[in-house]
Scaffold this active site. Structure first.
Site, short mmCIF file in Angstrom:
data_model
loop_
_atom_site.label_atom_id
_atom_site.label_comp_id
_atom_site.label_asym_id
_atom_site.label_seq_id
_atom_site.Cartn_x
_atom_site.Cartn_y
_atom_site.Cartn_z
CG ASN A 110 -9.39 3.00 -1.23
OD1 ASN A 110 -8.34 2.97 -1.74
ND2 ASN A 110 -10.10 1.52 -0.85
CG HIS A 122 -0.22 3.36 -6.42
ND1 HIS A 122 -0.26 2.55 -4.88
CD2 HIS A 122 -1.38 1.99 -7.17
CE1 HIS A 122 -1.29 2.09 -4.81
NE2 HIS A 122 -1.96 1.28 -5.40
CG HIS A 133 -5.02 1.56 0.44
ND1 HIS A 133 -5.35 2.39 -0.34
CD2 HIS A 133 -3.94 1.81 0.51
CE1 HIS A 133 -4.49 2.67 -0.83
NE2 HIS A 133 -3.79 3.33 0.31
CE1 TYR A 172 -8.93 -3.80 -4.60
CE2 TYR A 172 -9.66 -4.60 -6.23
CZ TYR A 172 -8.40 -3.81 -5.56
OH TYR A 172 -7.24 -3.57 -6.06
NE ARG A 189 -11.12 -2.66 -8.50
CZ ARG A 189 -10.39 -2.22 -8.53
NH1 ARG A 189 -11.23 -0.70 -6.75
NH2 ARG A 189 -9.97 -1.82 -8.86
N PRO A 246 -11.59 6.55 -8.06
CG PRO A 246 -9.59 7.27 -9.55
CD PRO A 246 -9.93 7.10 -8.06
CG ASN A 247 -11.41 1.39 -11.45
OD1 ASN A 247 -12.49 1.39 -12.21
ND2 ASN A 247 -10.19 2.03 -12.28
CB ALA A 278 -5.38 2.90 -9.37
NE ARG A 312 -2.50 -3.69 -7.18
CZ ARG A 312 -4.15 -2.77 -8.40
NH1 ARG A 312 -3.87 -1.89 -7.32
NH2 ARG A 312 -4.12 -3.88 -9.17
CD GLU A 367 -2.77 6.34 1.88
OE1 GLU A 367 -1.73 5.95 2.07
OE2 GLU A 367 -2.13 4.93 0.99
NE ARG A 388 -3.78 -6.44 -4.97
CZ ARG A 388 -4.72 -5.74 -5.14
NH1 ARG A 388 -5.01 -4.71 -4.83
NH2 ARG A 388 -5.05 -5.64 -7.05
C1 DQA Z 1 -7.18 -0.25 -3.69
C2 DQA Z 1 -5.84 -0.50 -4.30
C3 DQA Z 1 -5.31 0.20 -5.55
O1 DQA Z 1 -3.75 -0.25 -5.59
C4 DQA Z 1 -6.11 -0.09 -6.26
O2 DQA Z 1 -5.65 0.27 -7.57
C5 DQA Z 1 -7.33 -0.34 -5.88
C6 DQA Z 1 -8.39 -0.13 -5.09
C7 DQA Z 1 -7.74 -0.89 -2.33
O3 DQA Z 1 -8.50 -0.25 -1.87
O4 DQA Z 1 -6.96 -2.37 -2.04
O5 DQA Z 1 -8.80 0.62 -6.83
O6 DQA Z 1 -6.67 1.33 -2.90
#
Ligand code: DQA
Length: 148
Positions: free
Chosen positions: A73, A79, A99, A22, A17, A9-10, A76, A110, A97, A106
Protein backbone atom coordinates in the site's frame (compact mmCIF):
# COMPACT_ATOMS: atom_id res chain seq x y z
CA UNK A 1 8.27 -18.72 0.83
CA UNK A 2 8.58 -15.08 1.89
CA UNK A 3 6.21 -12.19 1.17
CA UNK A 4 7.08 -8.55 1.85
CA UNK A 5 4.13 -6.49 3.08
CA UNK A 6 5.00 -2.81 2.67
CA UNK A 7 3.07 0.25 3.82
CA UNK A 8 3.93 3.77 2.74
CA UNK A 9 3.56 7.27 4.19
CA UNK A 10 1.02 7.98 6.94
CA UNK A 11 -0.08 4.36 7.27
CA UNK A 12 1.69 4.25 10.65
CA UNK A 13 -1.21 6.50 11.75
CA UNK A 14 -3.89 3.86 11.12
CA UNK A 15 -6.30 3.67 14.03
CA UNK A 16 -6.00 7.45 14.58
CA UNK A 17 -6.20 8.71 11.01
CA UNK A 18 -9.64 9.41 9.47
CA UNK A 19 -11.29 6.25 10.81
CA UNK A 20 -14.40 6.71 8.65
CA UNK A 21 -12.18 6.17 5.60
CA UNK A 22 -9.36 3.94 6.86
CA UNK A 23 -11.06 1.98 9.65
CA UNK A 24 -10.08 1.67 13.31
CA UNK A 25 -7.41 -1.03 13.19
CA UNK A 26 -3.85 0.06 13.92
CA UNK A 27 -0.90 -0.89 11.74
CA UNK A 28 0.40 -3.23 14.47
CA UNK A 29 -2.97 -5.02 14.53
CA UNK A 30 -2.87 -5.32 10.74
CA UNK A 31 0.74 -6.58 10.82
CA UNK A 32 -0.16 -9.16 13.48
CA UNK A 33 -3.14 -10.37 11.47
CA UNK A 34 -1.00 -10.80 8.37
CA UNK A 35 1.69 -12.69 10.32
CA UNK A 36 -1.04 -15.03 11.61
CA UNK A 37 -2.42 -15.57 8.10
CA UNK A 38 1.14 -16.19 6.92
CA UNK A 39 1.58 -18.87 9.57
CA UNK A 40 -1.62 -20.61 8.53
CA UNK A 41 -0.42 -20.56 4.91
CA UNK A 42 3.02 -21.81 5.97
CA UNK A 43 4.93 -18.76 4.73
CA UNK A 44 7.04 -15.93 6.19
CA UNK A 45 5.70 -12.39 6.23
CA UNK A 46 8.07 -9.46 6.54
CA UNK A 47 6.23 -6.25 7.46
CA UNK A 48 7.70 -2.82 6.75
CA UNK A 49 6.42 0.75 6.90
CA UNK A 50 8.16 4.01 6.07
CA UNK A 51 7.09 7.60 5.68
CA UNK A 52 9.91 8.20 3.22
CA UNK A 53 10.10 7.25 -0.44
CA UNK A 54 13.84 6.51 -0.11
CA UNK A 55 13.23 4.28 2.91
CA UNK A 56 10.75 2.20 0.92
CA UNK A 57 13.08 1.94 -2.08
CA UNK A 58 16.06 0.96 0.11
CA UNK A 59 13.96 -1.75 1.76
CA UNK A 60 12.78 -3.15 -1.61
CA UNK A 61 16.34 -3.15 -3.00
CA UNK A 62 17.70 -4.87 0.10
CA UNK A 63 15.04 -7.53 0.60
CA UNK A 64 13.55 -8.45 -2.77
CA UNK A 65 16.27 -10.93 -3.80
CA UNK A 66 15.25 -13.15 -0.85
CA UNK A 67 11.48 -12.74 -1.30
CA UNK A 68 8.84 -14.28 -3.55
CA UNK A 69 6.30 -11.47 -3.80
CA UNK A 70 5.31 -8.02 -2.57
CA UNK A 71 2.05 -6.65 -1.22
CA UNK A 72 2.21 -2.87 -1.05
CA UNK A 73 0.00 0.00 0.00
CA UNK A 74 2.09 2.93 -1.23
CA UNK A 75 -0.19 5.56 0.36
CA UNK A 76 -0.13 8.86 -1.54
CA UNK A 77 3.07 7.77 -3.36
CA UNK A 78 0.70 5.60 -5.42
CA UNK A 79 -0.32 8.66 -7.34
CA UNK A 80 3.07 10.09 -8.35
CA UNK A 81 6.14 8.07 -7.34
CA UNK A 82 7.94 6.89 -10.45
CA UNK A 83 11.02 5.98 -8.41
CA UNK A 84 8.96 3.63 -6.20
CA UNK A 85 7.39 2.16 -9.32
CA UNK A 86 10.85 1.58 -10.84
CA UNK A 87 12.12 -0.09 -7.64
CA UNK A 88 9.09 -2.41 -7.59
CA UNK A 89 9.47 -3.23 -11.29
CA UNK A 90 13.25 -3.81 -10.85
CA UNK A 91 12.54 -6.32 -8.07
CA UNK A 92 11.15 -8.68 -10.71
CA UNK A 93 8.65 -9.94 -8.13
CA UNK A 94 4.86 -10.23 -8.48
CA UNK A 95 3.32 -7.16 -6.85
CA UNK A 96 -0.19 -6.68 -5.51
CA UNK A 97 -1.19 -3.06 -4.81
CA UNK A 98 -3.64 -2.62 -1.95
CA UNK A 99 -5.68 0.38 -0.79
CA UNK A 100 -7.89 0.42 2.27
CA UNK A 101 -10.21 2.99 0.71
CA UNK A 102 -11.73 2.94 -2.76
CA UNK A 103 -9.37 5.35 -4.53
CA UNK A 104 -11.85 5.62 -7.44
CA UNK A 105 -14.60 7.00 -5.20
CA UNK A 106 -12.61 9.87 -3.71
CA UNK A 107 -10.81 12.95 -5.06
CA UNK A 108 -9.98 12.90 -8.77
CA UNK A 109 -6.18 13.00 -8.11
CA UNK A 110 -6.42 9.70 -6.20
CA UNK A 111 -7.90 7.86 -9.17
CA UNK A 112 -4.50 7.67 -10.91
CA UNK A 113 -2.03 4.98 -9.82
CA UNK A 114 1.44 5.00 -11.38
CA UNK A 115 2.07 1.63 -9.68
CA UNK A 116 -0.90 -0.30 -11.10
CA UNK A 117 0.57 -0.84 -14.61
CA UNK A 118 3.51 -2.83 -13.19
CA UNK A 119 1.39 -4.72 -10.62
CA UNK A 120 -0.08 -8.19 -10.94
CA UNK A 121 -3.30 -6.58 -9.70
CA UNK A 122 -4.86 -4.01 -7.43
CA UNK A 123 -7.36 -4.27 -4.56
CA UNK A 124 -9.03 -1.01 -3.55
CA UNK A 125 -11.79 -0.30 -1.06
CA UNK A 126 -12.02 -3.57 0.89
CA UNK A 127 -10.35 -2.22 4.04
CA UNK A 128 -7.91 -4.53 5.86
CA UNK A 129 -9.53 -7.55 4.21
CA UNK A 130 -7.88 -6.36 1.01
CA UNK A 131 -4.45 -7.27 2.43
CA UNK A 132 -5.68 -10.76 3.38
CA UNK A 133 -7.23 -11.28 -0.06
CA UNK A 134 -3.98 -10.13 -1.67
CA UNK A 135 -1.93 -12.50 0.49
CA UNK A 136 -4.13 -15.53 -0.20
CA UNK A 137 -4.19 -14.83 -3.93
CA UNK A 138 -0.45 -14.20 -4.23
CA UNK A 139 0.51 -17.26 -2.21
CA UNK A 140 -2.04 -19.39 -4.10
CA UNK A 141 -0.55 -18.31 -7.42
CA UNK A 142 3.02 -18.84 -6.23
CA UNK A 143 2.08 -22.34 -5.08
CA UNK A 144 0.60 -22.98 -8.52
CA UNK A 145 -2.99 -23.35 -7.33
CA UNK A 146 -5.62 -23.13 -10.02
CA UNK A 147 -9.06 -21.66 -9.48
CA UNK A 148 -12.21 -23.36 -10.64
C1 DQA B 1 -4.51 4.86 0.54
C2 DQA B 1 -5.14 5.83 -0.46
C3 DQA B 1 -4.19 6.98 -0.79
O1 DQA B 1 -4.80 7.87 -1.71
C4 DQA B 1 -3.84 7.73 0.47
O2 DQA B 1 -2.94 8.78 0.17
C5 DQA B 1 -3.34 6.84 1.55
C6 DQA B 1 -4.00 5.57 1.78
C7 DQA B 1 -5.51 3.78 1.02
O3 DQA B 1 -5.06 2.80 1.61
O4 DQA B 1 -6.71 3.93 0.80
O5 DQA B 1 -2.43 7.22 2.31
O6 DQA B 1 -3.41 4.21 -0.11
Amino acid sequence: MKILVINGPNLNMLGKRNKAIYGDKTLSQLDAMLKKQGQSLGIDIVNFQSNSEGGLIDFIQKHSSKANGIIINPGALTHYSFSLRDALADSGLPIIEVHLSNIYAREEWRTKSVIAPIARGQISGLGWQGYIAALRTLVGELKGETWG
